[in-house]
Write a protein that holds these residues in place. Structure first.
Motif, PDB file in Angstrom:
ATOM      1  N   MET A  17     -24.582   3.288 -21.869  1.00  0.00           N
ATOM      2  CA  MET A  17     -24.120   1.914 -22.054  1.00  0.00           C
ATOM      3  C   MET A  17     -25.114   1.140 -22.915  1.00  0.00           C
ATOM      4  N   THR A  18     -26.364   1.562 -22.893  1.00  0.00           N
ATOM      5  CA  THR A  18     -27.415   0.843 -23.610  1.00  0.00           C
ATOM      6  C   THR A  18     -27.885   1.569 -24.862  1.00  0.00           C
ATOM      7  N   GLY A  19     -27.505   2.826 -25.028  1.00  0.00           N
ATOM      8  CA  GLY A  19     -27.932   3.609 -26.178  1.00  0.00           C
ATOM      9  C   GLY A  19     -29.135   4.496 -25.912  1.00  0.00           C
ATOM     10  N   THR A  20     -29.772   4.323 -24.748  1.00  0.00           N
ATOM     11  CA  THR A  20     -30.964   5.098 -24.434  1.00  0.00           C
ATOM     12  C   THR A  20     -30.668   6.590 -24.364  1.00  0.00           C
ATOM     13  N   ALA A  21     -29.609   6.970 -23.676  1.00  0.00           N
ATOM     14  CA  ALA A  21     -29.256   8.388 -23.558  1.00  0.00           C
ATOM     15  C   ALA A  21     -28.893   8.979 -24.912  1.00  0.00           C
ATOM     16  N   GLN A  22     -28.262   8.192 -25.758  1.00  0.00           N
ATOM     17  CA  GLN A  22     -27.900   8.686 -27.089  1.00  0.00           C
ATOM     18  C   GLN A  22     -29.153   8.955 -27.915  1.00  0.00           C
ATOM     19  N   MET A  23     -30.139   8.072 -27.822  1.00  0.00           N
ATOM     20  CA  MET A  23     -31.395   8.297 -28.544  1.00  0.00           C
ATOM     21  C   MET A  23     -32.095   9.556 -28.028  1.00  0.00           C
ATOM     22  N   CYS A  24     -32.075   9.749 -26.715  1.00  0.00           N
ATOM     23  CA  CYS A  24     -32.679  10.933 -26.109  1.00  0.00           C
ATOM     24  C   CYS A  24     -31.957  12.192 -26.589  1.00  0.00           C
ATOM     25  N   ALA A  25     -30.635  12.164 -26.593  1.00  0.00           N
ATOM     26  CA  ALA A  25     -29.842  13.312 -27.042  1.00  0.00           C
ATOM     27  C   ALA A  25     -30.101  13.617 -28.512  1.00  0.00           C
ATOM     28  N   GLN A  26     -30.232  12.592 -29.334  1.00  0.00           N
ATOM     29  CA  GLN A  26     -30.508  12.807 -30.751  1.00  0.00           C
ATOM     30  C   GLN A  26     -31.876  13.455 -30.950  1.00  0.00           C
ATOM     31  N   GLU A  27     -32.860  13.050 -30.140  1.00  0.00           N
ATOM     32  CA  GLU A  27     -34.184  13.674 -30.222  1.00  0.00           C
ATOM     33  C   GLU A  27     -34.105  15.146 -29.825  1.00  0.00           C
ATOM     34  N   MET A  28     -33.317  15.450 -28.768  1.00  0.00           N
ATOM     35  CA  MET A  28     -33.139  16.850 -28.367  1.00  0.00           C
ATOM     36  C   MET A  28     -32.462  17.638 -29.477  1.00  0.00           C
ATOM     37  N   GLU A  29     -31.448  17.036 -30.102  1.00  0.00           N
ATOM     38  CA  GLU A  29     -30.728  17.714 -31.183  1.00  0.00           C
ATOM     39  C   GLU A  29     -31.672  18.032 -32.342  1.00  0.00           C
ATOM     40  N   LEU A  30     -32.502  17.072 -32.734  1.00  0.00           N
ATOM     41  CA  LEU A  30     -33.447  17.295 -33.827  1.00  0.00           C
ATOM     42  C   LEU A  30     -34.458  18.383 -33.479  1.00  0.00           C
ATOM     43  N   ALA A  31     -34.891  18.434 -32.218  1.00  0.00           N
ATOM     44  CA  ALA A  31     -35.879  19.426 -31.803  1.00  0.00           C
ATOM     45  C   ALA A  31     -35.282  20.828 -31.701  1.00  0.00           C
ATOM     46  N   LEU A  32     -34.015  20.930 -31.296  1.00  0.00           N
ATOM     47  CA  LEU A  32     -33.402  22.230 -31.027  1.00  0.00           C
ATOM     48  C   LEU A  32     -32.637  22.829 -32.194  1.00  0.00           C
ATOM     49  N   ASP A  33     -32.002  22.000 -33.009  1.00  0.00           N
ATOM     50  CA  ASP A  33     -31.123  22.486 -34.073  1.00  0.00           C
ATOM     51  C   ASP A  33     -31.940  23.264 -35.103  1.00  0.00           C
ATOM     52  N   GLY A  34     -31.463  24.450 -35.433  1.00  0.00           N
ATOM     53  CA  GLY A  34     -32.176  25.272 -36.404  1.00  0.00           C
ATOM     54  C   GLY A  34     -31.349  26.454 -36.833  1.00  0.00           C
ATOM     55  N   ASP A  35     -32.028  27.451 -37.386  1.00  0.00           N
ATOM     56  CA  ASP A  35     -31.349  28.619 -37.922  1.00  0.00           C
ATOM     57  C   ASP A  35     -30.543  29.379 -36.870  1.00  0.00           C
ATOM     58  N   ASP A  36     -31.086  29.490 -35.661  1.00  0.00           N
ATOM     59  CA  ASP A  36     -30.404  30.289 -34.641  1.00  0.00           C
ATOM     60  C   ASP A  36     -29.804  29.460 -33.504  1.00  0.00           C
ATOM     61  N   ILE A  37     -29.887  28.134 -33.603  1.00  0.00           N
ATOM     62  CA  ILE A  37     -29.292  27.258 -32.591  1.00  0.00           C
ATOM     63  C   ILE A  37     -28.513  26.158 -33.286  1.00  0.00           C
ATOM     64  N   GLN A  38     -27.251  25.987 -32.869  1.00  0.00           N
ATOM     65  CA  GLN A  38     -26.386  24.940 -33.407  1.00  0.00           C
ATOM     66  C   GLN A  38     -26.189  23.904 -32.308  1.00  0.00           C
ATOM     67  N   VAL A  39     -26.537  22.647 -32.580  1.00  0.00           N
ATOM     68  CA  VAL A  39     -26.455  21.594 -31.573  1.00  0.00           C
ATOM     69  C   VAL A  39     -25.479  20.517 -32.024  1.00  0.00           C
ATOM     70  N   ALA A  40     -24.614  20.071 -31.100  1.00  0.00           N
ATOM     71  CA  ALA A  40     -23.711  18.957 -31.366  1.00  0.00           C
ATOM     72  C   ALA A  40     -23.895  17.918 -30.267  1.00  0.00           C
ATOM     73  N   THR A  41     -23.991  16.654 -30.649  1.00  0.00           N
ATOM     74  CA  THR A  41     -24.095  15.555 -29.699  1.00  0.00           C
ATOM     75  C   THR A  41     -22.755  14.830 -29.679  1.00  0.00           C
ATOM     76  N   LEU A  42     -22.156  14.733 -28.496  1.00  0.00           N
ATOM     77  CA  LEU A  42     -20.814  14.157 -28.358  1.00  0.00           C
ATOM     78  C   LEU A  42     -20.839  13.003 -27.362  1.00  0.00           C
ATOM     79  N   LEU A  43     -20.380  11.830 -27.782  1.00  0.00           N
ATOM     80  CA  LEU A  43     -20.252  10.708 -26.856  1.00  0.00           C
ATOM     81  C   LEU A  43     -19.064  10.959 -25.939  1.00  0.00           C
ATOM     82  N   MET A  44     -19.251  10.754 -24.637  1.00  0.00           N
ATOM     83  CA  MET A  44     -18.221  11.105 -23.653  1.00  0.00           C
ATOM     84  C   MET A  44     -17.144  10.041 -23.471  1.00  0.00           C
ATOM     85  N   ASP A  45     -17.241   8.911 -24.137  1.00  0.00           N
ATOM     86  CA  ASP A  45     -16.299   7.812 -23.935  1.00  0.00           C
ATOM     87  C   ASP A  45     -14.839   8.229 -24.046  1.00  0.00           C
ATOM     88  N   LYS A  46     -14.529   9.068 -25.029  1.00  0.00           N
ATOM     89  CA  LYS A  46     -13.122   9.421 -25.265  1.00  0.00           C
ATOM     90  C   LYS A  46     -12.863  10.914 -25.143  1.00  0.00           C
TER      91      LYS A  46
END
Length: 91
Positions: A17-46
Motif C-alpha cells: 500500500m505504501t510502496g515499501t514491499a515493491q522497493m524490496c522486491a525490485q532490490e531482490m530482482e536486481l540482485a537475483l536476475d542474471g544469466d541463469d535466473i529469470q526474475v519477474a516482479t508482479l503486483l498482486m492487485d489484479k
C-alpha cells in the motif's frame, strides 16, 4: 559432454500500500536476475490464481502491510488450495 540447464524462474508477488514491499522486491530482482535466473516482479492487485500456472517457477510473496487484501483474494477465489506463505498474508 554437453548439456543445457534451464534458467530458474522466480516470480515475486508484491502486495503493498505504501510502496515499501515493491522497493524490496525490485532490490531482490536486481540482485537475483542474471544469466541463469529469470526474475519477474508482479503486483498482486489484479492477479488471480492463474498466476500460479507456471509449475516450474519459484514464487516469493513480498508484503509490507498487516493485511494483504490481494493475498486474501487469491486464496478465496482458488479452488486448489496452495500452501500459505510465511508472511503477513498467512495471518
Amino acid at each position: 559432454l554437453h548439456y543445457s540447464v534451464r534458467r530458474m524462474k522466480i516470480n515475486i508477488l508484491v502486495g503493498t500500500m505504501t510502496g515499501t514491499a515493491q522497493m524490496c522486491a525490485q532490490e531482490m530482482e536486481l540482485a537475483l536476475d542474471g544469466d541463469d535466473i529469470q526474475v519477474a516482479t508482479l503486483l498482486m492487485d489484479k492477479l488471480d490464481p492463474s498466476v500460479f500456472a507456471d509449475r516450474e517457477a519459484l514464487y516469493l510473496v513480498c508484503t509490507s502491510t498487516g493485511t494483504c487484501m490481494a493475498c486474501a483474494s487469491l486464496r478465496s477465489s482458488s479452488t486448489e488450495m496452495l500452501p500459505r506463505p510465511a508472511s503477513s498474508c498467512a495471518r
